[in-house]
Motif scaffolding. Structure first.
Motif, PDB file in Angstrom:
ATOM      1  N   TYR A 180      18.967 -37.236 -25.490  1.00  0.00           N
ATOM      2  CA  TYR A 180      18.198 -37.720 -24.336  1.00  0.00           C
ATOM      3  C   TYR A 180      18.495 -36.852 -23.118  1.00  0.00           C
ATOM      4  CZ  TYR A 180      22.625 -40.010 -23.054  1.00  0.00           C
ATOM      5  OH  TYR A 180      23.946 -40.266 -22.743  1.00  0.00           O
TER       6      TYR A 180
ATOM      7  N   ALA B 220      13.620 -39.661 -23.558  1.00  0.00           N
ATOM      8  CA  ALA B 220      13.871 -39.365 -24.971  1.00  0.00           C
ATOM      9  C   ALA B 220      12.681 -38.611 -25.548  1.00  0.00           C
ATOM     10  CB  ALA B 220      14.106 -40.657 -25.753  1.00  0.00           C
TER      11      ALA B 220
ATOM     12  N   THR C 181      14.846 -44.327 -26.310  1.00  0.00           N
ATOM     13  CA  THR C 181      14.893 -43.860 -27.703  1.00  0.00           C
ATOM     14  C   THR C 181      14.132 -44.807 -28.618  1.00  0.00           C
ATOM     15  OG1 THR C 181      17.046 -42.804 -27.336  1.00  0.00           O
ATOM     16  CG2 THR C 181      16.417 -43.266 -29.620  1.00  0.00           C
TER      17      THR C 181
END
Length: 257
Positions: free
Chosen positions: A193, A209, A244
């Protein structure tokens, strides 16, 4: 011969440049008359008037009182551009869900012309006001979206973009050179990230992300908030999980669409 923002050279046509300068000015000013437009762009009234007539004939602009404005056809063109991006509906849903879950600003961006372009933006209930908007382009090196995309692009494309980047010290935290940028890109690829630590706007931090498929990176998804809420602990623990998770949902839907 001119050099494009992503380093590609080629011939340009002056009349096309004037036409797009007119369109961009109308976007900024909403409505403007011939004389004022000619003065602002530094062209004769006859030149500007000829371009306005052509753009009006093509239904790109409309006459509005004693001035001109962009036509609604721009919205139709924008919708077509949006639909050319695969799984736009999924991106929209995930960005909206991310904003609702975190209460912050959530965005999806992709690379165009060596910059990060915003495809979708959603605002949570606690979100602060920012200048970013759909269609806007910002530097890759000073944004979490841009740096995350750079970290996962094919190396030759990343090198091309970095080579043609003019680094500007936007805030005291902004990366100011290729070596520093490459060091951070390596960190991003290792941890999965990217972070904007008040590098683009003082007081704001972002986490992003990557959204990838088997061949390349499609873009990145991010959340943005004030540094008072985006503390060091949250920005390296809790917040990356949000982006994410959203990126993974978009990736899965892209893979099986």
């Amino acid at each position: 011969m001119t050099l494009t923002p992503d380093g590609r050279s080629g011939r340009t046509i002056r009349s096309v440049q004037i036409a797009f300068n007119i369109i961009e000015t109308l976007q900024e000013r909403d409505r403007i008359g011939v004389t004022e437009l000619a003065d602002e762009l530094g062209h004769s009234k006859s030149t500007v008037h000829s371009h306005l007539q052509t753009l009006e004939e093509r239904k790109i602009i409309v006459r509005d009182g004693d001035g001109y404005r962009l036509s609604l056809r721009i919205l139709d063109m924008a919708a077509d551009v949006r639909d050319q991006v695969g799984n736009y509906d999924v991106i929209q849903d995930e960005v909206e869900a991310l904003a609702a879950e975190t209460g912050e600003i959530a965005q999806f961006g992709l690379e165009e012309h060596g910059q990060v372009s915003y495809l979708y933006k959603a605002t949570g209930e606690r979100a602060v006001v920012t200048a970013s908007q759909v269609g806007m382009q910002q530097p890759m090196y000073s944004t979490s979206l841009g740096k995350t995309i750079l970290a996962y692009l094919p190396p030759e494309r990343t090198e091309e973009i970095v080579r043609n980047t003019e680094f500007e010290q936007i805030t005291s935290q902004t990366i100011t050179g290729p070596e520093e940028l490459y060091d951070e890109l390596e960190e991003i690829s290792e941890r999965g990230y990217g972070i904007d630590d008040e590098e683009n706007i003082e007081g704001l931090r972002c986490v992003a992300a990557p959204v990838r498929n088997e061949e390349t990176i499609l873009g990145a998804v991010s959340i943005t908030g004030p540094s008072s809420r985006f503390t060091d602990d949250r920005i390296h623990d809790e917040l990356p999980e949000y982006v994410t998770r959203a990126a993974n949902v978009i990736e899965l839907n892209t893979k099986f669409s």
